[in-house]
Design a protein around this motif. Structure first.
Motif, PDB file in Angstrom:
ATOM      1  N   SER A  12      65.561   9.351  87.736  1.00  0.00           N
ATOM      2  CA  SER A  12      65.960   9.976  87.307  1.00  0.00           C
ATOM      3  C   SER A  12      65.513  11.328  87.665  1.00  0.00           C
ATOM      4  O   SER A  12      65.359  12.020  88.566  1.00  0.00           O
ATOM      5  N   THR A  13      67.454  12.015  87.159  1.00  0.00           N
ATOM      6  CA  THR A  13      67.914  12.898  88.106  1.00  0.00           C
ATOM      7  C   THR A  13      68.172  13.752  86.962  1.00  0.00           C
ATOM      8  O   THR A  13      69.113  13.265  85.552  1.00  0.00           O
ATOM      9  N   ILE A  14      68.163  15.732  86.435  1.00  0.00           N
ATOM     10  CA  ILE A  14      69.051  16.030  86.459  1.00  0.00           C
ATOM     11  C   ILE A  14      69.960  17.637  87.019  1.00  0.00           C
ATOM     12  O   ILE A  14      69.613  17.641  87.863  1.00  0.00           O
ATOM     13  N   PHE A  15      71.302  16.844  86.785  1.00  0.00           N
ATOM     14  CA  PHE A  15      72.567  17.737  87.649  1.00  0.00           C
ATOM     15  C   PHE A  15      72.543  19.058  86.901  1.00  0.00           C
ATOM     16  O   PHE A  15      72.825  18.881  86.375  1.00  0.00           O
ATOM     17  N   VAL A  16      72.502  20.011  87.613  1.00  0.00           N
ATOM     18  CA  VAL A  16      72.640  21.679  86.650  1.00  0.00           C
ATOM     19  C   VAL A  16      73.860  22.069  87.732  1.00  0.00           C
ATOM     20  O   VAL A  16      73.738  22.454  89.163  1.00  0.00           O
ATOM     21  N   ALA A  17      75.253  22.501  87.169  1.00  0.00           N
ATOM     22  CA  ALA A  17      76.151  23.456  88.183  1.00  0.00           C
ATOM     23  C   ALA A  17      75.866  24.924  86.764  1.00  0.00           C
ATOM     24  O   ALA A  17      76.080  24.489  85.717  1.00  0.00           O
ATOM     25  N   VAL A  18      76.136  25.722  87.643  1.00  0.00           N
ATOM     26  CA  VAL A  18      76.513  27.363  86.693  1.00  0.00           C
ATOM     27  C   VAL A  18      77.198  27.342  87.360  1.00  0.00           C
ATOM     28  O   VAL A  18      77.820  28.144  88.059  1.00  0.00           O
ATOM     29  N   VAL A  19      78.340  28.413  86.216  1.00  0.00           N
ATOM     30  CA  VAL A  19      80.083  28.592  86.758  1.00  0.00           C
ATOM     31  C   VAL A  19      80.112  29.906  86.000  1.00  0.00           C
ATOM     32  O   VAL A  19      80.359  30.056  84.409  1.00  0.00           O
ATOM     33  N   PRO A  20      79.594  31.255  86.773  1.00  0.00           N
ATOM     34  CA  PRO A  20      79.449  31.868  86.029  1.00  0.00           C
ATOM     35  C   PRO A  20      80.368  33.018  85.849  1.00  0.00           C
ATOM     36  O   PRO A  20      80.638  33.610  84.179  1.00  0.00           O
ATOM     37  N   ARG A  21      81.752  32.457  85.960  1.00  0.00           N
ATOM     38  CA  ARG A  21      82.970  32.546  85.257  1.00  0.00           C
ATOM     39  C   ARG A  21      83.873  32.482  84.378  1.00  0.00           C
ATOM     40  O   ARG A  21      84.524  31.885  83.683  1.00  0.00           O
ATOM     41  N   ILE A  34      76.613  23.763  82.673  1.00  0.00           N
ATOM     42  CA  ILE A  34      76.522  21.451  82.676  1.00  0.00           C
ATOM     43  C   ILE A  34      75.505  21.066  83.766  1.00  0.00           C
ATOM     44  O   ILE A  34      75.320  21.363  84.727  1.00  0.00           O
ATOM     45  N   PHE A  35      74.628  19.921  82.473  1.00  0.00           N
ATOM     46  CA  PHE A  35      73.806  19.599  82.630  1.00  0.00           C
ATOM     47  C   PHE A  35      74.487  18.077  82.740  1.00  0.00           C
ATOM     48  O   PHE A  35      74.829  17.711  81.484  1.00  0.00           O
ATOM     49  N   LEU A  36      74.146  17.221  84.096  1.00  0.00           N
ATOM     50  CA  LEU A  36      74.836  15.587  83.548  1.00  0.00           C
ATOM     51  C   LEU A  36      73.205  15.591  83.691  1.00  0.00           C
ATOM     52  O   LEU A  36      72.071  15.522  84.894  1.00  0.00           O
ATOM     53  N   LEU A  37      72.395  14.046  82.963  1.00  0.00           N
ATOM     54  CA  LEU A  37      71.255  13.444  83.769  1.00  0.00           C
ATOM     55  C   LEU A  37      71.563  12.053  83.334  1.00  0.00           C
ATOM     56  O   LEU A  37      72.323  11.564  83.347  1.00  0.00           O
ATOM     57  N   ALA A  38      70.621  11.990  83.960  1.00  0.00           N
ATOM     58  CA  ALA A  38      70.407  10.005  84.146  1.00  0.00           C
ATOM     59  C   ALA A  38      69.301  10.224  84.209  1.00  0.00           C
ATOM     60  O   ALA A  38      68.461  10.166  84.873  1.00  0.00           O
ATOM     61  N   ILE A  39      68.541   8.768  83.059  1.00  0.00           N
ATOM     62  CA  ILE A  39      67.393   9.009  82.949  1.00  0.00           C
ATOM     63  C   ILE A  39      67.139   7.710  83.244  1.00  0.00           C
ATOM     64  O   ILE A  39      67.382   7.024  82.279  1.00  0.00           O
ATOM     65  N   LYS A  40      65.781   7.508  83.882  1.00  0.00           N
ATOM     66  CA  LYS A  40      66.045   6.252  83.982  1.00  0.00           C
ATOM     67  C   LYS A  40      65.621   5.103  82.824  1.00  0.00           C
ATOM     68  O   LYS A  40      64.568   6.158  81.559  1.00  0.00           O
ATOM     69  N   SER A  41      65.323   3.917  81.610  1.00  0.00           N
ATOM     70  CA  SER A  41      65.594   3.069  80.950  1.00  0.00           C
ATOM     71  C   SER A  41      63.958   3.522  80.672  1.00  0.00           C
ATOM     72  O   SER A  41      63.761   3.355  79.270  1.00  0.00           O
ATOM     73  N   ASN A  42      62.776   3.185  81.720  1.00  0.00           N
ATOM     74  CA  ASN A  42      61.279   3.520  80.766  1.00  0.00           C
ATOM     75  C   ASN A  42      60.771   5.074  80.996  1.00  0.00           C
ATOM     76  O   ASN A  42      59.637   5.021  81.097  1.00  0.00           O
ATOM     77  N   GLU A  43      61.659   5.712  81.515  1.00  0.00           N
ATOM     78  CA  GLU A  43      61.237   7.585  80.871  1.00  0.00           C
ATOM     79  C   GLU A  43      62.067   7.724  79.500  1.00  0.00           C
ATOM     80  O   GLU A  43      61.957   9.219  79.414  1.00  0.00           O
ATOM     81  N   VAL A  44      62.935   7.238  79.171  1.00  0.00           N
ATOM     82  CA  VAL A  44      63.756   7.443  78.161  1.00  0.00           C
ATOM     83  C   VAL A  44      62.776   8.376  76.826  1.00  0.00           C
ATOM     84  O   VAL A  44      63.212   9.560  76.362  1.00  0.00           O
ATOM     85  N   GLU A  45      61.413   8.216  76.767  1.00  0.00           N
ATOM     86  CA  GLU A  45      60.632   9.118  75.868  1.00  0.00           C
ATOM     87  C   GLU A  45      60.522  10.428  76.344  1.00  0.00           C
ATOM     88  O   GLU A  45      60.796  11.695  75.214  1.00  0.00           O
ATOM     89  N   GLU A  46      60.196  10.134  77.772  1.00  0.00           N
ATOM     90  CA  GLU A  46      60.890  12.224  78.032  1.00  0.00           C
ATOM     91  C   GLU A  46      61.580  12.334  77.808  1.00  0.00           C
ATOM     92  O   GLU A  46      61.688  13.958  78.139  1.00  0.00           O
TER      93      GLU A  46
END
Length: 83
Positions: A12-21, A34-46
């Motif tokens: 499971s990973t969350i990628f965050v991009a901050v673009v001030p302008r 911008i938030f990109l989420l990749a969550i393992k199927s057995n961690e969906v409850e979280e």
């Protein structure tokens, strides 16, 4: 916010991009975060906790301004772990 929810996610990973302008997302939206989420199927409850935290962030101008002014990893963690 694309997010795969299947067995293709190894960690499971969350990628965050901050673009001030801002980044022109479409004709109306200028995205600064911008938030990109990749969550393992057995961690969906979280995932609900992640969504609640993101909702708190996107409804808080103070938190958004803080991240824009100081867009480093430690500040990001601080903002997202505050109650």
């Amino acid at each position: 916010m694309p997010h795969p929810l299947n067995d293709s996610v190894i960690e499971s990973t969350i990628f965050v991009a901050v673009v001030p302008r801002g980044l022109e997302w479409d004709e109306i939206t200028n995205a600064k975060f911008i938030f990109l989420l990749a969550i393992k199927s057995n961690e969906v409850e979280e995932l609900q906790n992640v969504y609640d935290t993101l909702l708190d962030f996107i409804t808080s101008n103070d938190k958004q301004e803080s991240l824009i002014k100081n867009s480093n990893y430690n500040n990001l963690l601080n903002i997202f772990t505050q109650n």
